[in-house]
Design a protein around this motif. Structure first.
Motif, PDB file in Angstrom:
ATOM      1  N   GLU A   7      35.581 -12.577  -3.993  1.00  0.00           N
ATOM      2  CA  GLU A   7      36.053 -13.950  -4.106  1.00  0.00           C
ATOM      3  C   GLU A   7      34.930 -14.942  -4.368  1.00  0.00           C
ATOM      4  N   ASN A   8      33.683 -14.600  -4.066  1.00  0.00           N
ATOM      5  CA  ASN A   8      32.597 -15.569  -4.176  1.00  0.00           C
ATOM      6  C   ASN A   8      32.360 -16.036  -5.609  1.00  0.00           C
ATOM      7  N   VAL A   9      32.415 -15.123  -6.560  1.00  0.00           N
ATOM      8  CA  VAL A   9      32.111 -15.499  -7.951  1.00  0.00           C
ATOM      9  C   VAL A   9      33.196 -16.409  -8.540  1.00  0.00           C
ATOM     10  N   PRO A  10      34.480 -16.010  -8.542  1.00  0.00           N
ATOM     11  CA  PRO A  10      35.477 -16.911  -9.131  1.00  0.00           C
ATOM     12  C   PRO A  10      35.631 -18.223  -8.374  1.00  0.00           C
ATOM     13  N   LEU A  11      35.499 -18.186  -7.048  1.00  0.00           N
ATOM     14  CA  LEU A  11      35.597 -19.446  -6.305  1.00  0.00           C
ATOM     15  C   LEU A  11      34.392 -20.337  -6.595  1.00  0.00           C
ATOM     16  N   GLY A  12      33.228 -19.720  -6.804  1.00  0.00           N
ATOM     17  CA  GLY A  12      32.047 -20.491  -7.194  1.00  0.00           C
ATOM     18  C   GLY A  12      32.214 -21.093  -8.581  1.00  0.00           C
ATOM     19  N   GLN A  13      32.811 -20.319  -9.492  1.00  0.00           N
ATOM     20  CA  GLN A  13      33.066 -20.836 -10.836  1.00  0.00           C
ATOM     21  C   GLN A  13      34.065 -21.993 -10.781  1.00  0.00           C
ATOM     22  N   LEU A  14      35.103 -21.850  -9.966  1.00  0.00           N
ATOM     23  CA  LEU A  14      36.088 -22.916  -9.831  1.00  0.00           C
ATOM     24  C   LEU A  14      35.443 -24.167  -9.247  1.00  0.00           C
ATOM     25  N   LYS A  15      34.569 -23.989  -8.250  1.00  0.00           N
ATOM     26  CA  LYS A  15      33.879 -25.145  -7.653  1.00  0.00           C
ATOM     27  C   LYS A  15      32.991 -25.835  -8.682  1.00  0.00           C
ATOM     28  N   ALA A  16      32.315 -25.059  -9.512  1.00  0.00           N
ATOM     29  CA  ALA A  16      31.486 -25.646 -10.568  1.00  0.00           C
ATOM     30  C   ALA A  16      32.358 -26.438 -11.539  1.00  0.00           C
ATOM     31  N   HIS A  17      33.516 -25.883 -11.895  1.00  0.00           N
ATOM     32  CA  HIS A  17      34.461 -26.582 -12.780  1.00  0.00           C
ATOM     33  C   HIS A  17      34.890 -27.911 -12.163  1.00  0.00           C
ATOM     34  N   ILE A  23      31.114 -28.450 -17.049  1.00  0.00           N
ATOM     35  CA  ILE A  23      31.445 -27.039 -16.847  1.00  0.00           C
ATOM     36  C   ILE A  23      32.959 -26.910 -16.829  1.00  0.00           C
ATOM     37  N   ILE A  24      33.485 -26.092 -17.738  1.00  0.00           N
ATOM     38  CA  ILE A  24      34.934 -25.986 -17.890  1.00  0.00           C
ATOM     39  C   ILE A  24      35.369 -24.535 -17.715  1.00  0.00           C
ATOM     40  N   TYR A  25      36.245 -24.327 -16.755  1.00  0.00           N
ATOM     41  CA  TYR A  25      36.831 -23.017 -16.474  1.00  0.00           C
ATOM     42  C   TYR A  25      38.032 -22.886 -17.407  1.00  0.00           C
ATOM     43  N   THR A  26      37.989 -21.963 -18.364  1.00  0.00           N
ATOM     44  CA  THR A  26      39.025 -21.925 -19.398  1.00  0.00           C
ATOM     45  C   THR A  26      40.173 -20.971 -19.095  1.00  0.00           C
ATOM     46  N   THR A  27      39.870 -19.765 -18.610  1.00  0.00           N
ATOM     47  CA  THR A  27      40.910 -18.748 -18.430  1.00  0.00           C
ATOM     48  C   THR A  27      40.353 -17.573 -17.641  1.00  0.00           C
ATOM     49  N   PRO A  28      41.207 -16.816 -16.942  1.00  0.00           N
ATOM     50  CA  PRO A  28      40.717 -15.579 -16.330  1.00  0.00           C
ATOM     51  C   PRO A  28      40.459 -14.531 -17.404  1.00  0.00           C
ATOM     52  N   SER A  29      39.642 -13.547 -17.076  1.00  0.00           N
ATOM     53  CA  SER A  29      39.298 -12.514 -18.055  1.00  0.00           C
ATOM     54  C   SER A  29      40.186 -11.285 -17.987  1.00  0.00           C
ATOM     55  N   TYR A  30      40.924 -11.103 -16.901  1.00  0.00           N
ATOM     56  CA  TYR A  30      41.714  -9.872 -16.777  1.00  0.00           C
ATOM     57  C   TYR A  30      42.858  -9.800 -17.781  1.00  0.00           C
ATOM     58  N   ILE A  31      43.155 -10.893 -18.467  1.00  0.00           N
ATOM     59  CA  ILE A  31      44.250 -10.889 -19.437  1.00  0.00           C
ATOM     60  C   ILE A  31      43.832 -10.330 -20.797  1.00  0.00           C
ATOM     61  N   PHE A  32      42.532 -10.041 -20.976  1.00  0.00           N
ATOM     62  CA  PHE A  32      42.047  -9.583 -22.271  1.00  0.00           C
ATOM     63  C   PHE A  32      41.886  -8.066 -22.313  1.00  0.00           C
ATOM     64  N   PRO A  33      42.136  -7.436 -23.480  1.00  0.00           N
ATOM     65  CA  PRO A  33      41.913  -5.994 -23.626  1.00  0.00           C
ATOM     66  C   PRO A  33      40.424  -5.661 -23.596  1.00  0.00           C
ATOM     67  N   TYR A  34      40.094  -4.607 -22.849  1.00  0.00           N
ATOM     68  CA  TYR A  34      38.718  -4.147 -22.739  1.00  0.00           C
ATOM     69  C   TYR A  34      38.576  -2.739 -23.301  1.00  0.00           C
ATOM     70  N   LYS A  63      38.921 -35.485 -22.741  1.00  0.00           N
ATOM     71  CA  LYS A  63      39.672 -34.941 -21.611  1.00  0.00           C
ATOM     72  C   LYS A  63      39.104 -33.578 -21.221  1.00  0.00           C
ATOM     73  N   LYS A  64      39.164 -33.289 -19.930  1.00  0.00           N
ATOM     74  CA  LYS A  64      38.686 -31.999 -19.444  1.00  0.00           C
ATOM     75  C   LYS A  64      39.863 -31.064 -19.213  1.00  0.00           C
ATOM     76  N   TRP A  65      39.815 -29.874 -19.820  1.00  0.00           N
ATOM     77  CA  TRP A  65      40.859 -28.869 -19.662  1.00  0.00           C
ATOM     78  C   TRP A  65      40.870 -28.321 -18.237  1.00  0.00           C
ATOM     79  N   ASN A  66      42.054 -28.165 -17.682  1.00  0.00           N
ATOM     80  CA  ASN A  66      42.234 -27.509 -16.394  1.00  0.00           C
ATOM     81  C   ASN A  66      43.176 -26.330 -16.584  1.00  0.00           C
ATOM     82  N   PRO A  67      42.717 -25.101 -16.359  1.00  0.00           N
ATOM     83  CA  PRO A  67      43.591 -23.946 -16.510  1.00  0.00           C
ATOM     84  C   PRO A  67      44.627 -23.915 -15.384  1.00  0.00           C
ATOM     85  N   LEU A  68      45.560 -22.995 -15.483  1.00  0.00           N
ATOM     86  CA  LEU A  68      46.575 -22.850 -14.445  1.00  0.00           C
ATOM     87  C   LEU A  68      45.912 -22.490 -13.122  1.00  0.00           C
ATOM     88  N   MET A  69      46.133 -23.332 -12.099  1.00  0.00           N
ATOM     89  CA  MET A  69      45.511 -23.094 -10.801  1.00  0.00           C
ATOM     90  C   MET A  69      46.273 -23.845  -9.712  1.00  0.00           C
TER      91      MET A  69
END
Length: 198
Positions: A7-17, A23-34, A63-69
């Motif tokens: 949880e530390n990394v994504p919550l840290g990224q959200l706090k930075a956003h 700093i703009i948090y655009t989208t999670p990465s798990y939705i992309f094919p790897y 305007k600053k984008w806010n992803p679903l949260m």
């Protein structure tokens, strides 16, 4: 991340956003094919860029984008209500997700409770549903959680090796940290395959 969800990394990224305008948090990465646990396939690379371009489009409008949260999380006994930031009837000018919430298991498989978990090991989630306002998620627990317990979403590091489908390029849909909540934002479609960028 697929490799080691903490949880530390994504919550840290959200706090930075939230704390820094540039700093703009655009989208999670798990939705992309790897291709593997670290490298995206072409579709993932293209779509990630398209999500970033949407954020840049709003940035150019001042305007600053806010992803679903989540905007708020409330508990009443064993019932939890999470309110998200989607504008159900939002317009093109809204710098955030528009349209009602959906639980979508057709694109990403359900990791259990659509990605939600309670950190109290003595509590079980018995139901996850959408509120009638199309902006809330309703979670029912089998008992009242201990003080300090958390509800997490898409943080299941133990699911890293949970599936081995015949086509290894499909593995990301079946294994790793993930969730099934999305908006119904149809303002942008991917140039890769014409699909909506929810």
């Amino acid at each position: 991340t697929f490799n080691n969800a903490t949880e530390n990394v994504p919550l840290g990224q959200l706090k930075a956003h939230e704390d820094y305008p540039a700093i703009i948090y655009t989208t999670p990465s798990y939705i992309f094919p790897y291709m593997d646990e670290h490298h995206r396939l072409a579709e993932g690379a293209v779509k990630h860029g398209e999500y970033e371009m949407r954020a840049e489009r709003f940035w150019m409008q001042g305007k600053k984008w806010n992803p679903l949260m989540p905007l708020s999380v409330n508990i009443n006994g064993s019932f939890i209500t999470i309110t998200l930031n989607n504008e159900v009837n939002g317009t093109d000018s809204y710098a955030g997700p528009v349209g009602p919430l959906s639980i979508d298991t057709s694109y990403i498989t359900d990791p259990g409770n659509y990605g939600f978990r309670c950190t109290d090991a003595n509590v079980t989630i018995t139901n996850v549903s959408l509120g009638s306002d199309k902006k809330t998620i309703l979670i029912t627990l089998d008992s009242i959680p201990e003080v300090g317990a958390k509800i997490t979403y898409a943080m299941q590091s133990d699911l890293r090796n949970s599936s081995n489908p015949p086509d290894r390029y499909e593995r990301w849909k079946f294994a790793g940290a993930r969730g099934n909540i999305r908006d119904n934002d149809t303002r942008d479609k991917s140039a890769f395959d014409g699909q909506n960028l929810y």
